[in-house]
Design a protein around this motif. Structure first.
Motif, mmCIF file in Angstrom:
data_model
loop_
_atom_site.group_PDB
_atom_site.id
_atom_site.type_symbol
_atom_site.label_atom_id
_atom_site.label_comp_id
_atom_site.label_asym_id
_atom_site.label_seq_id
_atom_site.Cartn_x
_atom_site.Cartn_y
_atom_site.Cartn_z
ATOM 1 N N PRO A 123 23.223 -0.528 24.657
ATOM 2 C CA PRO A 123 23.779 -1.138 23.431
ATOM 3 C C PRO A 123 25.114 -0.534 23.001
ATOM 4 C CG PRO A 123 21.428 -0.714 23.194
ATOM 5 C CD PRO A 123 21.843 -0.065 24.471
ATOM 6 N N ALA A 124 25.287 0.775 23.211
ATOM 7 C CA ALA A 124 26.537 1.398 22.789
ATOM 8 C C ALA A 124 27.732 0.788 23.517
ATOM 9 C CB ALA A 124 26.484 2.905 23.033
ATOM 10 N N VAL A 125 27.580 0.550 24.828
ATOM 11 C CA VAL A 125 28.655 -0.057 25.603
ATOM 12 C C VAL A 125 28.906 -1.488 25.134
ATOM 13 C CG1 VAL A 125 29.386 -0.765 27.911
ATOM 14 C CG2 VAL A 125 28.222 1.421 27.582
ATOM 15 N N VAL A 126 27.825 -2.206 24.869
ATOM 16 C CA VAL A 126 27.958 -3.580 24.386
ATOM 17 C C VAL A 126 28.752 -3.611 23.080
ATOM 18 C CG1 VAL A 126 26.707 -5.591 23.519
ATOM 19 C CG2 VAL A 126 25.874 -4.377 25.533
ATOM 20 N N ILE A 127 28.427 -2.685 22.164
ATOM 21 C CA ILE A 127 29.124 -2.637 20.881
ATOM 22 C C ILE A 127 30.607 -2.367 21.091
ATOM 23 C CG2 ILE A 127 29.364 -1.283 18.758
ATOM 24 C CD1 ILE A 127 26.351 -0.935 18.747
ATOM 25 N N CYS A 128 30.933 -1.389 21.943
ATOM 26 C CA CYS A 128 32.340 -1.040 22.179
ATOM 27 C C CYS A 128 33.105 -2.227 22.765
ATOM 28 C CB CYS A 128 32.442 0.163 23.115
ATOM 29 S SG CYS A 128 31.819 1.707 22.419
ATOM 30 N N VAL A 129 32.540 -2.850 23.803
ATOM 31 C CA VAL A 129 33.231 -3.949 24.472
ATOM 32 C C VAL A 129 33.413 -5.129 23.519
ATOM 33 C CG1 VAL A 129 33.084 -5.629 26.337
ATOM 34 C CG2 VAL A 129 32.477 -3.249 26.763
ATOM 35 N N LEU A 130 32.316 -5.511 22.821
ATOM 36 C CA LEU A 130 32.398 -6.655 21.920
ATOM 37 C C LEU A 130 33.358 -6.386 20.765
ATOM 38 C CD1 LEU A 130 28.733 -7.971 21.654
ATOM 39 C CD2 LEU A 130 30.622 -8.868 22.998
ATOM 40 N N SER A 131 33.340 -5.145 20.229
ATOM 41 C CA SER A 131 34.212 -4.834 19.101
ATOM 42 C C SER A 131 35.680 -4.983 19.487
ATOM 43 C CB SER A 131 33.935 -3.416 18.595
ATOM 44 O OG SER A 131 32.629 -3.299 18.099
ATOM 45 N N LEU A 132 36.043 -4.445 20.651
ATOM 46 C CA LEU A 132 37.450 -4.517 21.050
ATOM 47 C C LEU A 132 37.862 -5.941 21.409
ATOM 48 C CD1 LEU A 132 38.040 -1.222 23.021
ATOM 49 C CD2 LEU A 132 39.056 -1.925 20.886
ATOM 50 N N ILE A 133 36.984 -6.699 22.097
ATOM 51 C CA ILE A 133 37.334 -8.082 22.421
ATOM 52 C C ILE A 133 37.468 -8.898 21.150
ATOM 53 C CG2 ILE A 133 36.487 -10.190 23.517
ATOM 54 C CD1 ILE A 133 35.373 -8.530 25.762
ATOM 55 N N ALA A 134 36.546 -8.694 20.186
ATOM 56 C CA ALA A 134 36.641 -9.411 18.913
ATOM 57 C C ALA A 134 37.909 -9.009 18.163
ATOM 58 C CB ALA A 134 35.406 -9.137 18.056
ATOM 59 N N GLY A 135 38.221 -7.715 18.162
ATOM 60 C CA GLY A 135 39.430 -7.264 17.491
ATOM 61 C C GLY A 135 40.692 -7.838 18.116
ATOM 62 N N MET A 136 40.762 -7.837 19.457
ATOM 63 C CA MET A 136 41.937 -8.395 20.121
ATOM 64 C C MET A 136 42.037 -9.898 19.883
ATOM 65 S SD MET A 136 43.368 -5.769 21.211
ATOM 66 C CE MET A 136 44.740 -6.712 21.862
ATOM 67 N N SER A 137 40.895 -10.593 19.807
ATOM 68 C CA SER A 137 40.928 -12.032 19.534
ATOM 69 C C SER A 137 41.436 -12.303 18.127
ATOM 70 C CB SER A 137 39.524 -12.623 19.716
ATOM 71 O OG SER A 137 39.067 -12.446 21.038
ATOM 72 N N ALA A 138 40.992 -11.482 17.144
ATOM 73 C CA ALA A 138 41.482 -11.651 15.777
ATOM 74 C C ALA A 138 42.988 -11.387 15.709
ATOM 75 C CB ALA A 138 40.726 -10.727 14.826
ATOM 76 N N ALA A 139 43.445 -10.354 16.432
ATOM 77 C CA ALA A 139 44.882 -10.068 16.449
ATOM 78 C C ALA A 139 45.659 -11.213 17.100
ATOM 79 C CB ALA A 139 45.147 -8.752 17.186
ATOM 80 N N ALA A 140 45.106 -11.762 18.203
ATOM 81 C CA ALA A 140 45.769 -12.891 18.864
ATOM 82 C C ALA A 140 45.854 -14.096 17.938
ATOM 83 C CB ALA A 140 45.022 -13.257 20.141
ATOM 84 N N LEU A 141 44.810 -14.295 17.114
ATOM 85 C CA LEU A 141 44.833 -15.395 16.146
ATOM 86 C C LEU A 141 46.023 -15.259 15.205
ATOM 87 C CD1 LEU A 141 43.404 -17.842 14.796
ATOM 88 C CD2 LEU A 141 42.154 -16.183 13.401
ATOM 89 N N ALA A 142 46.290 -14.026 14.738
ATOM 90 C CA ALA A 142 47.381 -13.814 13.791
ATOM 91 C C ALA A 142 48.749 -13.930 14.455
ATOM 92 C CB ALA A 142 47.231 -12.443 13.126
#
Length: 610
Positions: A123-142
């Protein structure tokens, strides 16, 4: 025939396509302004993730993947510089296609790391990967949504592999993630489409303005028509800012609430550092959006000063404690000249004016220091902020108080703010019936001054708020048509020991009243069926036959919306809401239900300072 078929496919309404060259050149100019920061952030995020993956397990391919990501970002950044006339109408099409291709590659690299390392047994790896992909997607949106095909080129290859990875598990426990991933992708696409539509409309209006001004110079007889067109353009700018702000506030609001819930889980030190980085990025975006909100409040005219007598020195000490460490970190000397002055005015607004002036002084000073002083005259005091910064040419002395005008930032570096600080200062000064003056020489520094009337007698101390109430057992009804926000808000309130129910519409909220009587209502402003949170609140109060304390939460910053909320007397919070603000607002309502946010004149002055 093949060319005709390809052209026919490009005209299909459901396929995103590039706009005509003139409009596309303006869109790519918007993207190009933030492209360097986006590529740098993407590379840093890749190395952060790769370092974490390498240190927490045997994943030798993580660092080569990060190097590939950095190489792709470097090629994208430096490659665009080699395109002749990339921001011209002739070269914008090739620039847009090339950027789409590079972002598709970069998105695919993010999708690749999800495909390789999204191990649901960890789960820790899943959280790290998902958090960064979600963060980069939000940044790409802006950054990239001004041109829809460019944004889609990143979203699809970055997020679809995450969905496939959850599908491949075959584990029913991950059904929510399997369903939520395409939903998140759809939400990103909808927001990107809306942002691109608003940006396209604003750019088109800008072109119309240029043409109208040209016609005005050629034909003076059309002066009145040109004036009306300029006013329409100004309103359109406000609508664009409000719409863009609303669409960006919504995902940031949900992300902030989820980060709070994530921070309460059992994370190790490395994971907490990653969460802290995400929170810092979210906070930076929130500060920019709040600057837009402050500016919208000034334009709407909903700020009323609450003048009283107060001593200036405690305020100067407070600002020194806050800004002196920032100045020291930049090698600057921060000094405050002690004063016995007692002023008559709104201390909250005076603090906000000084805060913006001091922040600007530190930002634009490379050596020397900053001095904050007060000179007493016969009937008034002159408050001054001196710096040894880059200085301002005389021709720019009036322009720097215009919104979005910045000196020494042609690349629009987001770390230097939005260019609204001095516009807000000027608006607040006019609200307090004073004005800010400037003395400056290029290379020698600047001094900003404003006058405040002196007060006589004993200063009026602001009342200290009593200790916050506990929220244990508080019955809260949350009304929001966004499922992610309902989930995040429910988890946050549960952590505060509240008893919470959620509804996505006014009808569902009314149906809950048969089995649940709320003591507090939190409602989004925009609901389904063209209904508003205020209308839902009125219906609930009518059904219950009594007043229920409530808070309206909105991402709208349009002047008309702010004036309407101000007149209604309902407590109002703007997305993204941080938990401390929400808890303080709830505590105020529990202590005094009549204190209804910005509609209460005692709190208007503090609303802009948050």
């Amino acid at each position: 025939m093949a060319d005709q078929a390809a052209s026919s496919r490009m005209r299909l309404p459901w396929l995103p396509r590039y706009d005509e060259p003139r409009l596309l050149a303006a869109q790519m100019t918007l993207i190009d302004q933030s492209f360097s920061s986006a590529m740098l952030g993407c590379s840093m995020a890749a190395f952060i993730l790769a370092t974490g993956l390498t240190l927490t397990g045997n994943r030798p391919g993580a660092l080569p993947w990060a190097c590939a990501m950095a190489l792709a970002c470097a090629i994208a950044y430096f490659g665009r510089l080699r395109l002749p006339g990339r921001l011209s109408e002739a070269g914008a099409g090739r620039y847009a296609r090339g950027m789409t291709a590079m972002l598709t590659l970069i998105g695919a690299l993010w999708g690749l790391v999800a495909w390789l390392y999204l191990d649901v047994r960890q789960p820790a790896v899943v959280i790290c990967v998902l958090s960064l992909i979600a963060g980069m997607s939000a940044a790409a949106l802006a950054v990239f949504s001004a041109c829809l095909p460019v944004a889609i080129g990143f979203f699809l290859p970055a997020i679809v592999p995450v969905w496939i990875a959850f599908l491949a598990t075959g584990d029913i426990e991950y059904l929510p993630m399997f369903l939520g991933t395409p939903l998140y992708l759809c939400v990103l696409l909808v927001f990107a489409r809306n942002y691109a539509r608003v940006a396209r409309h604003a750019i088109a209006l800008q072109f119309e303005n240029v043409e109208l001004i040209s016609q005005l110079r050629e034909q003076t007889a059309r002066a009145e028509a040109a004036q009306h067109a300029a006013e329409d353009a100004s309103r359109a700018k406000s609508v664009f800012l409000a719409s863009a702000s609303h669409d960006l506030r919504q995902p940031l609001h949900a992300m902030g609430l989820f980060l709070v819930s994530l921070g309460r889980t059992g994370l190790d030190e490395r994971q907490r550092q990653l969460v802290a980085h995400i929170e810092a990025s979210s906070g930076a975006a929130r500060e920019m959006l709040n600057s837009l909100l402050d500016f919208s409040k000034l334009e709407a005219g909903v700020i009323t000063p609450r003048a009283r007598a107060f001593r200036l020195q405690p305020l100067l000490y407070k600002l020194e404690n806050e800004f002196a460490p920032q100045a020291d970190a930049r090698g600057l000397v921060y000094r405050t000249r002690d004063t016995t002055a007692m002023l008559y005015g709104d201390p909250t607004l005076v603090e906000l004016v000084l805060r913006n002036l001091i922040a600007n002084a530190i930002r634009y000073s490379r050596q020397g220091g900053v001095l904050v002083a007060c000179r007493m005259r016969r009937l008034h005091a002159v408050v001054e902020v001196w710096d040894t910064g880059i200085g301002i040419p005389a021709a720019q002395h009036r322009d720097i108080f215009r919104e979005f005008h910045q000196l020494g930032n042609p690349e629009r570096d987001q770390r230097k703010g939005l260019g609204l600080g001095l516009a807000i200062v000027d608006g607040l000064a006019r609200t307090m019936r004073t004005r800010v003056t400037l003395g400056s020489r290029p290379g020698r520094g600047s001094v900003f001054r404003f006058n405040m009337p002196l007060a006589w007698g004993t200063p009026e101390e602001a009342p200290r708020p009593p200790a916050p109430h506990g929220l244990d057992g508080l019955r809260v009804l949350v009304i929001d048509d966004d499922a992610a926000i309902r989930t995040a808000m429910s988890e946050l309130l549960a952590a505060w020991q509240c008893e919470c129910r959620t509804a996505e519409s006014e009808e569902e909220a009314l149906a809950l009243l048969s089995s649940f009587t709320p003591a507090l209502i939190l409602a989004d402003y925009r609901l389904r069926g063209h209904r508003t949170g205020q209308e839902a609140l009125d219906a609930i109060r009518q059904r219950l036959g009594r007043h229920v304390p409530a808070i309206i939460i909105t991402g709208d910053t349009a002047a008309d919306r702010l004036r309407s909320a101000h007149a209604s007397g309902t407590a109002l919070l703007h997305k993204p809401v941080v938990p401390q603000e929400l808890q303080a607002a709830i505590d105020t309502l529990l202590r005094d239900p009549a204190a209804q946010g910005e509609g209460n004149p005692d709190r208007q002055a503090a609303a802009v300072a948050r």
